[in-house]
Design a protein around this motif. Structure first.
Motif, PDB file in Angstrom:
ATOM      1  N   HIS A  23       0.832  -1.196   0.000  1.00 37.03           N
ATOM      2  CA  HIS A  23       0.000   0.000   0.000  1.00 37.03           C
ATOM      3  C   HIS A  23       0.871   1.251   0.000  1.00 37.03           C
ATOM      4  N   ALA A  24       0.362   2.306  -0.599  1.00 31.28           N
ATOM      5  CA  ALA A  24       1.007   3.615  -0.540  1.00 31.28           C
ATOM      6  C   ALA A  24      -0.028   4.670  -0.879  1.00 31.28           C
ATOM      7  N   LYS A  32      -4.634   3.374   3.266  1.00 34.33           N
ATOM      8  CA  LYS A  32      -3.863   3.429   2.015  1.00 34.33           C
ATOM      9  C   LYS A  32      -4.392   2.368   1.063  1.00 34.33           C
ATOM     10  N   VAL A  38       5.175  -1.772  -4.952  1.00 34.37           N
ATOM     11  CA  VAL A  38       5.724  -0.501  -4.504  1.00 34.37           C
ATOM     12  C   VAL A  38       7.233  -0.555  -4.688  1.00 34.37           C
ATOM     13  N   VAL A  46       8.908   4.434   0.883  1.00 31.46           N
ATOM     14  CA  VAL A  46       8.122   3.957  -0.252  1.00 31.46           C
ATOM     15  C   VAL A  46       7.935   5.109  -1.236  1.00 31.46           C
ATOM     16  N   ASP A  49       4.957   7.749  -1.393  1.00 33.42           N
ATOM     17  CA  ASP A  49       4.151   7.708  -0.180  1.00 33.42           C
ATOM     18  C   ASP A  49       4.375   8.987   0.626  1.00 33.42           C
ATOM     19  N   VAL A  74       8.757   3.025   6.640  1.00 35.43           N
ATOM     20  CA  VAL A  74       7.925   1.900   6.198  1.00 35.43           C
ATOM     21  C   VAL A  74       7.145   1.368   7.398  1.00 35.43           C
ATOM     22  N   ASN A 100       2.149   0.063   4.946  1.00 37.98           N
ATOM     23  CA  ASN A 100       2.684  -0.120   3.597  1.00 37.98           C
ATOM     24  C   ASN A 100       2.697  -1.587   3.197  1.00 37.98           C
TER      25      ASN A 100
END
Length: 193
Positions: A23-24, A32, A38, A46, A49, A74, A100
């Motif tokens: 996720h970001a 997110k 990523v 990231v 992000d 992170v 993330n």
């Protein structure tokens, strides 16, 4: 205090720790979105992000001292936490808590400071625990007490995942294995960062 049983820190025999979702988000929100992959940038976080940076990016930390090093590049959460939250009546999915990486098969909270996680072709060094905040209750009433409470020994338990820095950049995708390299002893337990 030191971590006493490093054998419990890696996946049990016959299992493999892995990333189940990545996720970001470019904006400072709470949850997110899931992505196909990523890119981690060494010493930054990231790519794309809102929390990536050499210095702190979390708004409360920036307000206190924007020159602090970013030990929260992170955020990782063990997917097993979502199972526990579901049993307590909460519907929380990967990415909902702003992590993330969502992992399975590794007890992230038991890792000592300085543990290196090789994920895909990247390396994340664990720096500490996420400190759950009121935003969690804003997301879902009553959720904060599931993620921040006192254990049987009276110590505060923070269950909302771990934070780390990017020690080697690379690409991370769902399905990537997570390999654990413990630091040299003594193994120091994680504290909030």
């Amino acid at each position: 205090m030191t971590v006493t049983d490093p054998s419990t820190l890696t996946p049990s025999s016959g299992t493999t720790a892995s990333v189940v979702a990545v996720h970001a988000s470019a904006v400072h929100g709470f949850s997110k979105p899931a992505l196909d992959q990523v890119v981690l940038v060494e010493g930054v976080g990231v790519e794309g992000d809102a929390h990536a940076g050499v210095t702190v990016q979390h708004r409360s930390r920036v307000a206190a001292d924007p020159s602090q090093p970013n030990l929260r590049q992170v955020h990782l959460i063990h997917g097993e936490l979502f199972d526990r939250l579901a049993a307590a009546g909460h519907d929380v999915a990967p990415g909902d808590l702003g992590e993330n990486f969502t992992t399975r098969g590794i007890d992230l909270l038991a890792l000592p400071v300085g543990t290196r996680l090789t994920i895909g072709d990247a390396v994340v060094t664990v720096t500490g625990l996420r400190n759950p905040c009121q935003q969690i209750n804003d997301f879902q009433p009553g959720l904060l007490k599931q993620l921040l409470h006192r254990g049987a020994d009276g110590e505060v338990e923070r269950l909302a995942g771990v934070m780390g820095i990017v020690s080697r950049g690379g690409t991370v995708r769902p399905g990537d294995a997570v390999d654990v390299e413990l630091p040299a002893p003594p193994h120091l337990p994680l504290t909030r960062v």
